[in-house]
Design a protein around this motif. Structure first.
Motif, PDB file in Angstrom:
ATOM      1  N   THR A 264       7.238  -3.846 -16.196  1.00 21.71           N
ATOM      2  CA  THR A 264       8.008  -3.986 -17.555  1.00 21.71           C
ATOM      3  C   THR A 264       9.327  -5.458 -17.112  1.00 21.71           C
ATOM      4  O   THR A 264       9.995  -6.063 -18.076  1.00 21.71           O
ATOM      5  N   SER A 265       8.913  -5.977 -16.467  1.00 18.82           N
ATOM      6  CA  SER A 265       9.766  -7.063 -15.712  1.00 18.82           C
ATOM      7  C   SER A 265      10.923  -6.690 -16.340  1.00 18.82           C
ATOM      8  O   SER A 265      12.625  -7.469 -16.218  1.00 18.82           O
ATOM      9  N   SER A 266      12.065  -4.917 -16.177  1.00 22.04           N
ATOM     10  CA  SER A 266      13.409  -5.094 -16.041  1.00 22.04           C
ATOM     11  C   SER A 266      14.080  -4.216 -15.792  1.00 22.04           C
ATOM     12  O   SER A 266      13.467  -2.762 -15.454  1.00 22.04           O
ATOM     13  N   SER A 267      14.655  -4.619 -14.474  1.00 21.62           N
ATOM     14  CA  SER A 267      15.204  -3.606 -13.207  1.00 21.62           C
ATOM     15  C   SER A 267      16.311  -2.765 -14.272  1.00 21.62           C
ATOM     16  O   SER A 267      16.722  -1.539 -14.151  1.00 21.62           O
ATOM     17  N   SER A 268      17.019  -2.841 -15.712  1.00 23.78           N
ATOM     18  CA  SER A 268      17.539  -2.068 -16.152  1.00 23.78           C
ATOM     19  C   SER A 268      16.721  -1.339 -17.104  1.00 23.78           C
ATOM     20  O   SER A 268      16.909   0.079 -17.214  1.00 23.78           O
ATOM     21  N   ASN A 300      21.862  -6.472  -7.869  1.00 23.15           N
ATOM     22  CA  ASN A 300      21.270  -6.779  -6.221  1.00 23.15           C
ATOM     23  C   ASN A 300      19.607  -7.243  -6.996  1.00 23.15           C
ATOM     24  O   ASN A 300      19.148  -6.635  -7.023  1.00 23.15           O
ATOM     25  N   MET A 301      20.099  -8.481  -6.378  1.00 27.43           N
ATOM     26  CA  MET A 301      18.538  -8.927  -6.869  1.00 27.43           C
ATOM     27  C   MET A 301      17.936  -9.960  -6.116  1.00 27.43           C
ATOM     28  O   MET A 301      17.669 -10.974  -6.096  1.00 27.43           O
ATOM     29  N   ASP A 302      17.198  -9.632  -4.726  1.00 33.66           N
ATOM     30  CA  ASP A 302      16.571 -10.078  -4.138  1.00 33.66           C
ATOM     31  C   ASP A 302      15.623 -10.721  -3.806  1.00 33.66           C
ATOM     32  O   ASP A 302      15.634 -12.084  -4.360  1.00 33.66           O
ATOM     33  N   GLY A 303      14.704  -9.867  -5.074  1.00 33.75           N
ATOM     34  CA  GLY A 303      13.597 -10.996  -5.805  1.00 33.75           C
ATOM     35  C   GLY A 303      13.577 -12.143  -6.634  1.00 33.75           C
ATOM     36  O   GLY A 303      13.250 -13.190  -6.368  1.00 33.75           O
ATOM     37  N   THR A 304      14.797 -11.993  -7.152  1.00 31.66           N
ATOM     38  CA  THR A 304      15.420 -13.199  -7.866  1.00 31.66           C
ATOM     39  C   THR A 304      15.852 -14.215  -7.314  1.00 31.66           C
ATOM     40  O   THR A 304      15.597 -15.512  -7.838  1.00 31.66           O
ATOM     41  N   ALA A 305      16.507 -13.604  -6.366  1.00 31.84           N
ATOM     42  CA  ALA A 305      17.435 -14.784  -5.517  1.00 31.84           C
ATOM     43  C   ALA A 305      16.547 -15.673  -4.664  1.00 31.84           C
ATOM     44  O   ALA A 305      16.352 -17.116  -4.534  1.00 31.84           O
ATOM     45  N   ALA A 342      22.297 -12.714 -13.423  1.00 30.44           N
ATOM     46  CA  ALA A 342      20.920 -12.717 -14.319  1.00 30.44           C
ATOM     47  C   ALA A 342      21.367 -10.847 -14.765  1.00 30.44           C
ATOM     48  O   ALA A 342      21.800 -10.217 -13.506  1.00 30.44           O
ATOM     49  N   ALA A 343      20.591 -10.892 -15.502  1.00 31.48           N
ATOM     50  CA  ALA A 343      20.341  -9.508 -16.478  1.00 31.48           C
ATOM     51  C   ALA A 343      19.569  -8.785 -15.884  1.00 31.48           C
ATOM     52  O   ALA A 343      18.663  -9.527 -15.857  1.00 31.48           O
ATOM     53  N   GLY A 344      19.408  -7.696 -16.095  1.00 29.97           N
ATOM     54  CA  GLY A 344      18.210  -6.627 -14.855  1.00 29.97           C
ATOM     55  C   GLY A 344      16.701  -6.629 -16.448  1.00 29.97           C
ATOM     56  O   GLY A 344      16.905  -5.807 -17.070  1.00 29.97           O
ATOM     57  N   ILE A 345      17.285  -7.986 -17.206  1.00 30.27           N
ATOM     58  CA  ILE A 345      15.986  -7.760 -18.401  1.00 30.27           C
ATOM     59  C   ILE A 345      14.911  -9.545 -17.661  1.00 30.27           C
ATOM     60  O   ILE A 345      15.161 -10.240 -17.722  1.00 30.27           O
ATOM     61  N   PRO A 346      14.005  -9.295 -18.681  1.00 34.71           N
ATOM     62  CA  PRO A 346      12.635 -10.201 -18.730  1.00 34.71           C
ATOM     63  C   PRO A 346      12.744 -11.757 -18.498  1.00 34.71           C
ATOM     64  O   PRO A 346      14.071 -12.029 -19.529  1.00 34.71           O
ATOM     65  N   MET A 347      12.401 -12.146 -17.872  1.00 36.78           N
ATOM     66  CA  MET A 347      12.909 -13.893 -17.522  1.00 36.78           C
ATOM     67  C   MET A 347      14.420 -14.224 -17.616  1.00 36.78           C
ATOM     68  O   MET A 347      14.737 -15.348 -17.570  1.00 36.78           O
ATOM     69  N   ALA A 348      15.626 -13.098 -17.245  1.00 42.05           N
ATOM     70  CA  ALA A 348      17.194 -13.916 -16.950  1.00 42.05           C
ATOM     71  C   ALA A 348      17.105 -14.956 -15.873  1.00 42.05           C
ATOM     72  O   ALA A 348      17.502 -15.447 -16.048  1.00 42.05           O
ATOM     73  N   GLY A 349      16.185 -14.682 -14.819  1.00 46.51           N
ATOM     74  CA  GLY A 349      16.110 -15.321 -13.807  1.00 46.51           C
ATOM     75  C   GLY A 349      16.305 -16.973 -13.955  1.00 46.51           C
ATOM     76  O   GLY A 349      16.505 -17.848 -13.442  1.00 46.51           O
ATOM     77  N   LEU A 350      14.400 -17.523 -15.024  1.00 46.56           N
ATOM     78  CA  LEU A 350      13.705 -18.420 -15.064  1.00 46.56           C
ATOM     79  C   LEU A 350      15.458 -19.212 -15.868  1.00 46.56           C
ATOM     80  O   LEU A 350      15.707 -20.668 -15.200  1.00 46.56           O
ATOM     81  N   LEU A 377       5.706 -14.558 -11.926  1.00 50.45           N
ATOM     82  CA  LEU A 377       6.634 -14.300 -10.941  1.00 50.45           C
ATOM     83  C   LEU A 377       7.603 -13.150 -11.170  1.00 50.45           C
ATOM     84  O   LEU A 377       8.003 -12.764 -10.455  1.00 50.45           O
ATOM     85  N   ASP A 378       8.056 -13.009 -12.494  1.00 55.26           N
ATOM     86  CA  ASP A 378       8.918 -12.212 -13.000  1.00 55.26           C
ATOM     87  C   ASP A 378       8.854 -10.753 -12.703  1.00 55.26           C
ATOM     88  O   ASP A 378       9.403  -9.823 -11.615  1.00 55.26           O
ATOM     89  N   MET A 379       7.537 -10.205 -12.444  1.00 57.23           N
ATOM     90  CA  MET A 379       6.950  -8.545 -12.361  1.00 57.23           C
ATOM     91  C   MET A 379       6.872  -8.290 -10.924  1.00 57.23           C
ATOM     92  O   MET A 379       7.689  -7.650 -10.785  1.00 57.23           O
ATOM     93  N   MET A 380       6.549  -9.716 -10.401  1.00 61.82           N
ATOM     94  CA  MET A 380       6.424  -9.670  -8.750  1.00 61.82           C
ATOM     95  C   MET A 380       8.300  -9.138  -8.404  1.00 61.82           C
ATOM     96  O   MET A 380       8.834  -8.679  -8.006  1.00 61.82           O
ATOM     97  N   ARG A 381       9.042 -10.032  -9.042  1.00 65.06           N
ATOM     98  CA  ARG A 381      10.291 -10.726  -8.412  1.00 65.06           C
ATOM     99  C   ARG A 381      11.208  -8.985  -9.235  1.00 65.06           C
ATOM    100  O   ARG A 381      12.002  -8.400  -7.972  1.00 65.06           O
ATOM    101  N   THR A 382      10.926  -8.320 -10.154  1.00 65.11           N
ATOM    102  CA  THR A 382      11.338  -7.323 -10.121  1.00 65.11           C
ATOM    103  C   THR A 382      11.656  -6.014  -9.947  1.00 65.11           C
ATOM    104  O   THR A 382      12.249  -5.548  -9.495  1.00 65.11           O
ATOM    105  N   ALA A 383       9.983  -6.117  -9.424  1.00 59.32           N
ATOM    106  CA  ALA A 383       9.675  -4.673  -8.433  1.00 59.32           C
ATOM    107  C   ALA A 383      10.035  -5.392  -7.515  1.00 59.32           C
ATOM    108  O   ALA A 383      11.061  -4.162  -6.508  1.00 59.32           O
ATOM    109  N   THR A 384      10.702  -6.203  -6.836  1.00 65.49           N
ATOM    110  CA  THR A 384      11.263  -6.417  -5.470  1.00 65.49           C
ATOM    111  C   THR A 384      12.633  -6.163  -5.324  1.00 65.49           C
ATOM    112  O   THR A 384      13.169  -5.781  -4.837  1.00 65.49           O
ATOM    113  N   ASN A 385      13.182  -6.164  -6.966  1.00 66.23           N
ATOM    114  CA  ASN A 385      14.666  -6.458  -6.746  1.00 66.23           C
ATOM    115  C   ASN A 385      14.904  -4.791  -6.966  1.00 66.23           C
ATOM    116  O   ASN A 385      16.097  -4.646  -5.948  1.00 66.23           O
ATOM    117  N   VAL A 386      13.788  -3.678  -7.569  1.00 65.55           N
ATOM    118  CA  VAL A 386      14.320  -2.566  -7.613  1.00 65.55           C
ATOM    119  C   VAL A 386      13.403  -2.285  -6.024  1.00 65.55           C
ATOM    120  O   VAL A 386      14.615  -1.162  -6.266  1.00 65.55           O
TER     121      VAL A 386
END
Ligand code: ASP
Length: 417
Positions: A264-268, A300-305, A342-350, A377-386
């Protein structure tokens, strides 16, 4: 025998990819992107439907069980300490890799399309801190303003413990009851995760070809290796050394949530599954998880960071601009801020990368360079965030003296569904 949920999701994911490839070869990809994708939309809407009441009831019932102000203060310090520490670890990992691989040097990339709202997002981060205090909590709920909802719920829950009887017990029971109902509802929606994941992934693959990846392969490899190092070395070491927790058992316990985060690319949107996996599979208490997880899904978004740092450095390299050590330090700090904002939604980090680009004086159009490969990359960073949120929860639960975690090293395997 019933297949476990994470296997069902995994199979759905692979089936989604294959189905999309078949669709592309036999020219029925529009059916996937217009018709089949509706199943994914239904799933995501259902998840979003439960987020606000789930977060509120989870936090309020959690905080009422934390008890004293002293306990509350200690838990908050540990939580924030964990968030900042692991995000910095992630950023430094990214910084080291991007300086070794130097993927942007000599990259000859035409400017892609520009993402919209660049400036709007830069303005927003300045107000983020102030906006945590809602002027109207009901509006925050209506607009799904998660940080404000968390802030209000924390205060509300805390002061429930300060009122006299019978109100204290009445309110505690009331919010506990709502939380139980929300979890039941969550279970129902979770059962449909495989269908949702299948549709989301099929649509994604049907829409995007693999050819966009080629010119950006070096950049992607840098981000992905950083994420893998953080998720499979740094965080497991923390779990094992500090918490005496088995990283493998914890990974298994969290696998359904991690696959959903990936899809889903979304932590939320993943939060309901994260809470469910942490409480039922990993065995952490609601007292800790109700506090750490909703906050973690938002800040807390390690992947995004890590991604923010690598992307900004990549853009600098692609423009042939050398960043001195001092400027790289600013990149580290602003990457941390951007990941928090960044919000926990797709592409927020971009779009958040613009904060870093501004801080070190790089052209904002640089974001256009990396747009085409952002989703994967969003998919992978979101999984890392969670994954990081979940590791934080069990580590903090452990430090709070919880000895009945199901993921402790050498103990019974988690009961995954
Ligand atoms: N999609 C990410 C998340 O929800 C945020 C980001 O875009 O980095 O965790």
């Amino acid at each position: 025998m019933k297949l476990k949920l994470h296997w069902q999701i995994f199979i759905a994911l692979i089936a989604g990819v294959l189905f999309a490839f078949v669709g592309r070869s036999f020219d029925f990809e529009t059916i996937i992107t217009t018709k089949i994708s509706v199943l994914g939309d239904i799933f995501l809407r259902a998840l979003r439907m439960i987020i606000v009441p789930l977060i509120m009831s989870s936090i309020i019932s959690g905080v009422t069980s934390i008890g004293s102000a002293q306990n509350f203060g200690r838990l908050s310090l540990k939580t924030i300490g964990y968030y900042v520490m692991t995000s910095l670890f992630a950023i430094v990992t990214g910084l080291i890799l991007v300086n070794i691989f130097r993927p942007g040097v000599g990259a000859n990339l035409g400017l892609d399309r520009m993402p919209e709202d660049l400036n709007a997002n830069v303005e927003k981060i300045g107000d983020t801190l102030l906006n945590i205090i809602p002027t109207n909590p009901i509006r925050a709920m209506v607009e799904g303003d998660i940080l404000s909802i968390i802030f209000f719920s924390l205060l509300f829950g805390f002061f429930i413990t300060r009122v006299s009887e019978p109100y204290k017990t009445q309110l505690t029971n009331f919010f506990q009851a709502i939380f139980e109902v929300m979890m039941k509802l969550t279970h129902l929606i979770i059962r449909f995760t495989p269908v949702g994941v299948f549709a989301i992934i099929a649509k994604l693959v049907a829409e995007t070809g693999v050819d966009v990846f080629i010119p950006l392969a070096g950049y992607m490899v840098t981000v992905i290796s950083g994420l893998l190092i953080h998720a499979f070395i740094t965080l497991p070491l923390l779990l094992s050394i500090i918490g005496g927790i088995s990283p493998l058992a914890h990974f298994k316990a969290m696998s359904a949530a991690l696959l959903t985060a990936f899809s889903t690319s979304s932590s939320s949107a993943t939060l309901p599954l994260t809470i469910d996996s942490i409480e039922n599979n990993a065995g952490a208490s609601n007292r800790v998880s109700s506090f750490v997880l909703p906050l973690g899904a938002t800040i807390n978004m390690d992947g995004t960071a890590l991604y923010e740092c690598v992307a900004a450095m990549f853009i600098a390299q692609a423009y042939g601009i050398e960043l001195a050590i001092g400027q790289q330090f600013i990149v580290v700090l602003t990457a941390l801020l951007a990941s928090i904002g960044a919000a926990g939604i797709p592409m927020a980090g971009l779009v958040m990368i613009t904060i870093i680009l501004r801080a070190v004086g790089l052209p904002l159009e640089g974001v256009g360079l990396i747009l085409s490969v952002d989703r994967i990359l969003d998919m992978m960073r979101t999984a890392t965030n969670v994954w990081s949120d979940s590791c934080g929860t069990v580590l903090i639960a452990r430090s709070e003296g919880e000895t009945d975690l199901k993921v402790l090293r050498g103990l019974n395997q988690p009961v995954t569904k």
